[in-house]
Design an enzyme around this catalytic site. Sequence first.
Site, short mmCIF file in Angstrom:
data_model
loop_
_atom_site.label_atom_id
_atom_site.label_comp_id
_atom_site.label_asym_id
_atom_site.label_seq_id
_atom_site.Cartn_x
_atom_site.Cartn_y
_atom_site.Cartn_z
CG HIS A 16 0.90 -2.56 -2.06
ND1 HIS A 16 0.81 -1.36 -1.40
CD2 HIS A 16 -0.30 -3.16 -1.88
CE1 HIS A 16 -0.38 -1.25 -0.83
NE2 HIS A 16 -1.08 -2.33 -1.12
CD GLU A 199 -5.26 2.53 0.76
OE1 GLU A 199 -5.22 1.82 1.79
OE2 GLU A 199 -5.78 2.14 -0.31
N1 ADE Z 1 -7.00 -4.68 1.20
C1 ADE Z 1 -6.93 -4.86 -0.11
N2 ADE Z 1 -6.56 -3.73 -0.72
C2 ADE Z 1 -6.35 -2.81 0.25
C3 ADE Z 1 -5.94 -1.46 0.26
N3 ADE Z 1 -5.65 -0.80 -0.85
N4 ADE Z 1 -5.88 -0.84 1.44
C4 ADE Z 1 -6.18 -1.48 2.57
N5 ADE Z 1 -6.56 -2.74 2.62
C5 ADE Z 1 -6.65 -3.42 1.46
ZN ZN Z 2 -2.97 -2.71 -0.41
#
Ligand code: ADE
Ligand code: ZN
Length: 329
Positions: A16, A199
């Site tokens: 990631h 997230e």
């Molecule tokens: N683009 C870059 N980093 C990101 C993240 N942590 N979450 C969503 N989109 C992103």
């Molecule tokens: Zn990301």
Amino acid sequence: MSLLEFIKKSPKAELHLHIEGTLEPEQMFALAKRNNIDIPFKNIDDVKKAYNFSNLESFLKTYYEGAKVLIKEQDFFELTWAYVLKCKEDNIVHTEIFFDPQTHTKRGISFDIVINGIYKAFQKAEKEFGLSFKIIMCFLRHLDEEEGFKIFDQALIHKDKIYGIGLDSSETGNPPSKFEKLFKKAIEYGFITVAHAGEEGPPEYMWEALNLLNVKRIDHGVQCLKDKKLVEKLSKNQIPLTVCPLSNIKLRVFNELKEHNLKKMLDKKLMVMVNSDDPAYFGGYLNKNLIETQLALNLSKDEVRTLLVNSFKSSFLNEEKKKEWISKI
Ligand code: ADE
Ligand code: ZN
């Protein structure tokens, strides 16, 4: 061997990482000067002060602003090459990276310039020091599905360079269901799919990523512990969750690293590993994420080993390569 040495010396896979998120302030300034681009910062200290985010949305504004200095193929090559050197430093032997073509095509930069610069740097790294890689193209979820279809057509010209399709940008209000048709098409064309979910967004978005986008991995996924049924499914099917601890602190998903739920996820036998997300913005690359998380959560050597083994198990390497690397941990 101390735990610190074990972390530093073990081979690792990173699953990631946004290549645009590896743009260090020094490189941002150098490229702004070379390309004659205005950036809203006076000096490097000013940039670092601006990296004080309140949530994902506030970070993304700065991140898209920074990306404006990337204009030529050489810029994308140099950006990627700088990351490749970090991989060498951190003993990352395999990396699966994201890029966001729409961030650049929206500014009039051609798709070819972006993908060729990135790809050539990884090809050179593979040849010179055996770093293996896969490139995942993300759709920006704050844009509509129609725009995604347009960029997908351009991606087909570079199908030999792009392994998978992902989904990133502002999560809240942009559920995976918005992209169901587009992901279906991507799968029909033979791409594997992944998506950022859980997230900041609710477990419901993780269900949608699994059921509607047929993802092989979920990026982040830290909100899953709010849903017992979801945890059961993730654990039973060993669906990888690409956790990014320093990112989660910088974007205030958790107040401090001691409060991060990674250890709880390990205890529930979830398929988790550690990643760096946007290391130039979040304070550190993979080893720093691992070292700080180990310290904050008091992870045992066995737990750290599990995280490292999981990074290979969850990768898109073939089974033989996975076994080979795991035997070296
Ligand atoms: N683009 C870059 N980093 C990101 C993240 N942590 N979450 C969503 N989109 C992103
Ligand atoms: Zn990301």
